[in-house]
Design a protein around this motif. Structure first.
Motif, PDB file in Angstrom:
ATOM      1  N   MET A 109     -37.015 -11.379 -16.056  1.00  0.00           N
ATOM      2  CA  MET A 109     -37.125 -12.804 -16.398  1.00  0.00           C
ATOM      3  C   MET A 109     -38.684 -12.935 -16.752  1.00  0.00           C
ATOM      4  N   ARG A 110     -39.024 -13.980 -17.453  1.00  0.00           N
ATOM      5  CA  ARG A 110     -40.149 -14.433 -17.900  1.00  0.00           C
ATOM      6  C   ARG A 110     -40.910 -15.306 -16.939  1.00  0.00           C
ATOM      7  N   TRP A 111     -41.906 -15.100 -16.214  1.00  0.00           N
ATOM      8  CA  TRP A 111     -42.615 -15.880 -15.132  1.00  0.00           C
ATOM      9  C   TRP A 111     -43.735 -16.720 -16.127  1.00  0.00           C
ATOM     10  N   THR A 112     -43.496 -17.945 -15.846  1.00  0.00           N
ATOM     11  CA  THR A 112     -44.291 -19.029 -16.449  1.00  0.00           C
ATOM     12  C   THR A 112     -44.976 -19.750 -15.392  1.00  0.00           C
ATOM     13  N   LEU A 113     -46.245 -19.549 -15.134  1.00  0.00           N
ATOM     14  CA  LEU A 113     -46.795 -20.433 -14.202  1.00  0.00           C
ATOM     15  C   LEU A 113     -47.237 -21.992 -14.907  1.00  0.00           C
ATOM     16  N   LYS A 114     -46.734 -22.959 -14.274  1.00  0.00           N
ATOM     17  CA  LYS A 114     -47.052 -24.490 -14.678  1.00  0.00           C
ATOM     18  C   LYS A 114     -48.451 -24.558 -14.690  1.00  0.00           C
ATOM     19  N   PRO A 115     -48.956 -25.430 -15.812  1.00  0.00           N
ATOM     20  CA  PRO A 115     -50.508 -25.767 -15.712  1.00  0.00           C
ATOM     21  C   PRO A 115     -50.771 -26.375 -14.269  1.00  0.00           C
ATOM     22  N   LYS A 116     -51.996 -26.162 -13.653  1.00  0.00           N
ATOM     23  CA  LYS A 116     -52.400 -26.929 -12.565  1.00  0.00           C
ATOM     24  C   LYS A 116     -53.137 -28.407 -12.910  1.00  0.00           C
ATOM     25  N   PRO A 117     -52.772 -29.107 -12.352  1.00  0.00           N
ATOM     26  CA  PRO A 117     -53.212 -30.477 -12.588  1.00  0.00           C
ATOM     27  C   PRO A 117     -55.057 -30.480 -12.409  1.00  0.00           C
ATOM     28  N   GLU A 118     -55.687 -31.538 -12.983  1.00  0.00           N
ATOM     29  CA  GLU A 118     -57.044 -31.753 -12.825  1.00  0.00           C
ATOM     30  C   GLU A 118     -57.382 -31.668 -11.294  1.00  0.00           C
ATOM     31  N   ALA A 119     -58.393 -30.880 -10.952  1.00  0.00           N
ATOM     32  CA  ALA A 119     -59.101 -31.147  -9.667  1.00  0.00           C
ATOM     33  C   ALA A 119     -59.379 -32.630  -9.034  1.00  0.00           C
ATOM     34  N   SER A 120     -59.753 -33.401 -10.099  1.00  0.00           N
ATOM     35  CA  SER A 120     -60.087 -34.797  -9.555  1.00  0.00           C
ATOM     36  C   SER A 120     -58.997 -35.314  -9.241  1.00  0.00           C
ATOM     37  N   LYS A 121     -57.841 -35.230 -10.073  1.00  0.00           N
ATOM     38  CA  LYS A 121     -56.607 -35.966  -9.720  1.00  0.00           C
ATOM     39  C   LYS A 121     -55.909 -35.562  -8.429  1.00  0.00           C
ATOM     40  N   ILE A 122     -56.182 -34.207  -8.289  1.00  0.00           N
ATOM     41  CA  ILE A 122     -55.529 -33.563  -6.879  1.00  0.00           C
ATOM     42  C   ILE A 122     -56.297 -34.243  -5.679  1.00  0.00           C
ATOM     43  N   ASN A 123     -57.548 -34.083  -5.887  1.00  0.00           N
ATOM     44  CA  ASN A 123     -58.386 -34.837  -4.730  1.00  0.00           C
ATOM     45  C   ASN A 123     -58.002 -36.257  -4.484  1.00  0.00           C
ATOM     46  N   LEU A 124     -57.844 -36.941  -5.409  1.00  0.00           N
ATOM     47  CA  LEU A 124     -57.593 -38.630  -5.349  1.00  0.00           C
ATOM     48  C   LEU A 124     -56.062 -38.643  -4.483  1.00  0.00           C
ATOM     49  N   LEU A 125     -55.414 -37.833  -4.997  1.00  0.00           N
ATOM     50  CA  LEU A 125     -53.884 -37.947  -4.600  1.00  0.00           C
ATOM     51  C   LEU A 125     -53.878 -37.469  -2.959  1.00  0.00           C
ATOM     52  N   LYS A 126     -54.384 -36.361  -2.673  1.00  0.00           N
ATOM     53  CA  LYS A 126     -54.768 -35.824  -1.341  1.00  0.00           C
ATOM     54  C   LYS A 126     -55.255 -36.874  -0.562  1.00  0.00           C
ATOM     55  N   GLU A 127     -56.319 -37.675  -0.678  1.00  0.00           N
ATOM     56  CA  GLU A 127     -56.849 -38.705  -0.123  1.00  0.00           C
ATOM     57  C   GLU A 127     -56.018 -39.710   0.010  1.00  0.00           C
ATOM     58  N   ALA A 128     -55.134 -40.226  -1.137  1.00  0.00           N
ATOM     59  CA  ALA A 128     -54.256 -41.400  -0.842  1.00  0.00           C
ATOM     60  C   ALA A 128     -53.127 -41.245  -0.152  1.00  0.00           C
ATOM     61  N   LEU A 129     -52.718 -39.806  -0.092  1.00  0.00           N
ATOM     62  CA  LEU A 129     -51.345 -39.759   0.796  1.00  0.00           C
ATOM     63  C   LEU A 129     -51.597 -38.695   2.075  1.00  0.00           C
ATOM     64  N   ASN A 130     -53.028 -38.334   2.401  1.00  0.00           N
ATOM     65  CA  ASN A 130     -53.324 -37.522   3.286  1.00  0.00           C
ATOM     66  C   ASN A 130     -52.330 -36.304   3.413  1.00  0.00           C
ATOM     67  N   VAL A 131     -52.282 -35.524   2.378  1.00  0.00           N
ATOM     68  CA  VAL A 131     -51.618 -34.227   2.096  1.00  0.00           C
ATOM     69  C   VAL A 131     -52.444 -33.393   1.697  1.00  0.00           C
ATOM     70  N   ASP A 132     -52.018 -32.069   1.764  1.00  0.00           N
ATOM     71  CA  ASP A 132     -52.855 -30.855   1.241  1.00  0.00           C
ATOM     72  C   ASP A 132     -52.641 -30.503  -0.303  1.00  0.00           C
ATOM     73  N   ASP A 133     -53.774 -29.625  -0.944  1.00  0.00           N
ATOM     74  CA  ASP A 133     -53.435 -29.418  -2.064  1.00  0.00           C
ATOM     75  C   ASP A 133     -52.264 -28.958  -2.911  1.00  0.00           C
ATOM     76  N   ILE A 134     -51.420 -28.201  -2.190  1.00  0.00           N
ATOM     77  CA  ILE A 134     -50.124 -27.918  -2.483  1.00  0.00           C
ATOM     78  C   ILE A 134     -49.033 -28.943  -2.743  1.00  0.00           C
ATOM     79  N   VAL A 135     -49.072 -29.869  -1.821  1.00  0.00           N
ATOM     80  CA  VAL A 135     -48.221 -30.902  -1.778  1.00  0.00           C
ATOM     81  C   VAL A 135     -48.729 -32.094  -3.100  1.00  0.00           C
ATOM     82  N   ALA A 136     -50.062 -32.071  -3.172  1.00  0.00           N
ATOM     83  CA  ALA A 136     -50.585 -33.018  -4.111  1.00  0.00           C
ATOM     84  C   ALA A 136     -50.179 -32.529  -5.558  1.00  0.00           C
TER      85      ALA A 136
END
Length: 563
Positions: free
Chosen positions: A1-28
């Motif tokens: 199998m070819r393993w392809t790692l999906k691109p990680k979203p921008e850090a700023s978007k991750i932080n905004l969603l984390k705060e809005a939903l009260n979740v961690d980096d993985i879930v965001a």
């Protein structure tokens, strides 16, 4: 199998969603990868509801379809509900006929014989309608390319309403109404409904015309959810809401036929994966091994005791189907090896004695083995019939279209299709199909791709993450079960092959002194050497629950592992 790692979203978007939903980096991160960027997006994703369903009248020709059906009911016309013999078709026929029978007694169903009539609307079916005084046929999961059949029916004074979800041809059939969100002139907001889903939109419009709300149709959603899972349509948007609500019906108050199937398999709470691998194959087995009518009879039965008796028959059809497809798969693999065709860009096999009802399953099995666009042919009357399956990223429908000079009839999707051709055209078609695929496929698509959502460490796998991941369901195309990767883990020394022929791998993993976690790798028995002797290795996996002796624990379901 070819393993392809999906691109990680921008850090700023991750932080905004984390705060809005009260979740961690993985879930965001997982949510952002699925296009969920705001609190409201997340609310819709985690809590699908009837509010997510579109107005059925936004679909082209819906008003015409409702008007014609209301006229038929008012005049006590005989209505024939016609559908294909697969899960999508039979569930759609069960749905439409069950609903119409609440409004009129003049309703009957028709499923074409897989062997005598083949796929879609048949002249024989129209003759049946004519002989039995049916003036309106509602076709489900078929008909979008049946121009000649619709014209034939018209000549007999029979009207057609088509509810389909396949790609139209150059000309839309001349029916009273053609409901298909894939029509270029249809501006319905969601294009990925299955055939049963289009049928549900039609009964929603009929109900609305009677002053009913869509919530009052919830009893039909066990059928819609089953069709969504079986037909492998994207479980996003409207399909996600329909599948989510339908699963609630399946697990709380299913129709007697569905309840009888579940009783046969003795499973408490079903996921969409269970629907795909437990309910759908049994419904499909009727059309494959006997006749699709058996499935419709089961799914429309209102008496549980009768339904239970029908379910026993359906279960036997499924057992017969499994034995048949296993034998034919073995014969097909031998044919490929004896002809030294493993290095081709396509897999095309034929035997006149193969059971037409299982060639689609065999095509899927061969695709898993050689990972090539695959066609399995058998004899069907005076023609050859085939099921086609493709590899991820390659449109087999377009490839067949490029070979149309040799094909009598074909239809389907990007990854699965069916066709017929004359025996004398088989060799020429096979050569052309190989040539078309060879010239158009990206060679990397011939190695299976494993898309990895995120790299994490083992210590991050805990009960809280498991609880949230369960809420990502129902899973399917467009929202696959998250796949994680962890590097530099090792087996604690208990790794071994398990199962029939030692096909599977079971081990207990640790990483940098983390807590031990059990891993199971189905079909990975040949990778035992990778984990031996304290070697470090990388794993790609989904996070799963193991239920054993009343205890629930987290386990990793391995997709692949590498040194």
């Amino acid at each position: 199998m070819r393993w392809t790692l999906k691109p990680k979203p921008e850090a700023s978007k991750i932080n905004l969603l984390k705060e809005a939903l009260n979740v961690d980096d993985i879930v965001a991160t997982l949510l952002l990868q699925r296009g969920i960027e705001t609190f409201d997006d997340a609310k819709t994703f985690f809590r699908p509801s009837f509010d997510d369903l579109h107005d059925p009248y936004l679909m082209m020709d819906m008003a015409c379809a409702v008007s014609r059906i209301e006229e038929a009911i008012a005049n006590s016309e005989n209505i024939l509900v016609y559908g294909d013999y697969d899960v999508d078709g039979t569930t759609a026929v069960a749905l439409m006929s069950s609903y119409l029978k609440t409004r009129t007694d003049s309703v009957a169903t028709y499923i074409p014989d897989r062997y005598e009539e083949g796929y879609g609307i048949s002249f024989k079916g129209i003759d049946f309608a004519d002989d039995n005084d049916f003036s309106l046929i509602i076709a489900l999961d078929c008909g979008i390319k049946a121009n000649d059949k619709i014209n034939y029916a018209k000549g007999k004074g029979i009207d057609f309403i088509i509810c389909d979800h396949h790609r139209p041809g150059e000309q839309i059939p001349d029916a009273v109404a053609v409901l298909d969100p894939k029509r270029e002139d249809c501006h319905y907001p969601f294009k990925e409904l299955c055939g049963c889903g289009v049928g549900f939109k039609l009964i929603s419009a009929l109900a609305a015309n009677q002053g009913q709300s869509v919530e009052e149709l919830i009893e039909y959603l066990d059928l819609v959810a089953t069709a969504i899972g079986a037909d492998i349509v994207p479980i996003i948007g409207e399909n996600r809401a329909l599948a989510y609500l339908g699963l609630q019906v399946i697990n709380s108050n299913p129709r007697p036929g569905m309840k009888a199937i579940i009783a046969e398999v003795k499973k408490e709470e079903l996921t969409i994966t269970d629907v795909v691998f437990i309910i759908a194959p049994r419904i499909n087995a009727a059309g494959r091994m006997k006749h699709g009518n058996h499935a419709v009879t089961l799914l429309t039965e209102t008496d549980f005791n009768l339904a239970a008796a029908y379910a026993v028959d359906i279960d036997q059809f499924n057992t017969d189907r499994k034995e048949t497809d296993k034998r034919i798969t073995e014969e097909a693999l031998l044919q490929i090896e004896s002809n030294n065709e493993q290095e081709k860009f396509t897999t095309v096999v034929y035997d006149e004695n193969w059971h037409k009802g299982v060639i689609g399953i065999v095509a899927s099995r061969l695709t898993e083995t050689y990972y090539r666009p695959t066609l399995v042919f058998t004899k069907s009357g005076d023609k050859l019939a085939a099921s086609a399956r493709s590899v991820k990223g390659f449109d087999v429908y377009n490839a067949l279209e490029a070979c149309s000079e040799y094909i009598e009839q074909f239809g389907g999707h990007k990854y699965a299709a069916g066709l017929t051709l004359l025996p004398e055209n088989y060799e020429a078609f096979k050569t052309k199909f190989e040539s078309v695929v060879k010239e158009s496929i990206d060679p990397k698509l011939l190695t299976p791709e494993l898309k990895v959502d995120l790299e994490i460490d083992l210590h991050q796998v805990d009960n809280r993450l498991m609880r949230i991941l369960k809420q990502f369901a129902p899973f399917g195309p467009g929202n696959m079960t998250p796949v994680f990767m962890t590097q530099n883990i090792k087996d604690t020394g208990w790794g071994k092959c398990v199962g029939e022929d030692n096909k599977h791998l079971r081990l207990t993993a640790t990483q940098n002194g983390s807590e031990n976690i059990v891993c199971i790798g189905f079909g990975l028995g040949d990778k035992l050497d990778v984990i031996k002797n304290n070697k470090l290795f990388n794993v790609a996996y989904t996070i799963d629950e193991n239920h054993w002796n009343g205890r629930i624990s987290i386990q990793l379901k391995l997709k692949d592992l590498k040194e």
